[in-house]
Design a protein around this motif. Sequence first.
Motif, mmCIF file in Angstrom:
data_model
loop_
_atom_site.group_PDB
_atom_site.id
_atom_site.type_symbol
_atom_site.label_atom_id
_atom_site.label_comp_id
_atom_site.label_asym_id
_atom_site.label_seq_id
_atom_site.Cartn_x
_atom_site.Cartn_y
_atom_site.Cartn_z
ATOM 1 N N LEU A 345 -28.251 -23.048 -26.720
ATOM 2 C CA LEU A 345 -27.105 -22.746 -25.873
ATOM 3 C C LEU A 345 -25.849 -23.472 -26.337
ATOM 4 O O LEU A 345 -24.749 -22.941 -26.264
ATOM 5 N N ASP A 349 -20.895 -19.755 -27.520
ATOM 6 C CA ASP A 349 -21.698 -18.701 -28.142
ATOM 7 C C ASP A 349 -21.094 -18.324 -29.489
ATOM 8 O O ASP A 349 -20.542 -17.243 -29.684
ATOM 9 N N ARG A 365 -29.011 -19.017 -32.456
ATOM 10 C CA ARG A 365 -28.304 -19.110 -31.180
ATOM 11 C C ARG A 365 -28.218 -17.780 -30.441
ATOM 12 O O ARG A 365 -28.417 -17.729 -29.234
ATOM 13 N N ARG A 369 -30.876 -16.788 -27.244
ATOM 14 C CA ARG A 369 -30.071 -17.246 -26.114
ATOM 15 C C ARG A 369 -30.721 -16.920 -24.761
ATOM 16 O O ARG A 369 -30.777 -17.771 -23.876
#
Length: 401
Positions: A345, A349, A365, A369
């Motif tokens: 996280l 983003d 990522r 997520r």
Amino acid sequence: MTINSSAANAAGTMQLQHFTALDDAERERMFFRVPEPIGIDAPPELLSVALGATLYIPASRDRLAELILRQRRGGSTSMVIDLEDAIADGDVDAAITNLANALRELSAGRQAAPLLFVRVRRPQQIDELLARIGEGVDSLAGFVLPKFTGVDGDDYLGRIDAAQAHIGRALYAMPIIESTSVLHLETRASALESIRQVLGKHRDKILAVRIGGTDMCGALGIRRDPDLTIYDVHPVAEVIGAIVNVLGRADGTGFTITGPVWEYYNTHDRMFRPLLRNTPFEEIDAVRFRTHLVSRDLDGLLRELVLDRANGLQGKTVIHPSHVNVVNAMSAVPHEEYDDAVAVLGVDDTGGVLASTYRNKMNERRPHRNWAIKTLIRSQAFGVLRPDIGVVDLLTAVVVR
């Protein structure tokens, strides 16, 4: 990511917290992050995961309120009081009266009760129960809706709307997907789409979607033995996959999906099967756990719990108190998973790939997520284990006492 549940804790007595039987020293030794108290007014995405093991109890049981409180002291934080399959047809009226009396008794008492839901047989039973309960009962969290379809779903959920107005507060619904229209291949897609549309219209009332594995097996003349998980029963495993695909999406349209019941208990054939060594039980210091806990039925339950999570399910229906702490302990988040989720996280983003601090995997990522968000939600409800503590240690602490 942390979902704020402080408003729930101020809202009243309907809240849950896991592993409260552990004393302060044990909790400090076990947890890097302790489980939080979570109230009925917590966001549904947190409360639904926090349900954990939901214990079913027939509404006909003698001294029902006392039994509910006793199971709460044993670790049950969410229960379903059953007016459907667990009750013979001729006993339904007496069971409704017994349940109404128990709910009034719990509301009048001072002891903390679990989150209580009632599984009704038909939509009209929601009205019948509320008429028996009367005013001022605050011990009911909602209703479980069996054999839920897009045909009867609006009737069920409309009556819950009316029930909310009657008692002056919110009530949750948990539909059970178990009808033959979903089981049968030729009608599955349209049946699930119809259910999806009904649930979407009533999203604010839907806490979780439950799966009725036993009814689906029964419709095919199947009963799995304790050496098999529901995922070994391929016709039903395919339905679970379809339910998760349509109703469990992580794009904001989905719901928490809970695992089907494990129906075996009270066997004395203790064993530790080689298959279990492929689960998180390759742990040091597991001898006491293996000697005192793992029996034939729990071996199967433990394997099924691992597969539940791998297939996107959270929590489980249970029909025996001995399974409650097992399911909840298996929901605690290992430190490695928590560390990976926090890293995925990050602060924004921005994408990219990170090496795990445990030096055994790559964390991407964007693809990971949604998994990370779900993992941090689970960590609020069930806590994060310390790096040197494994699930076997927690199982031993909460089950072998």
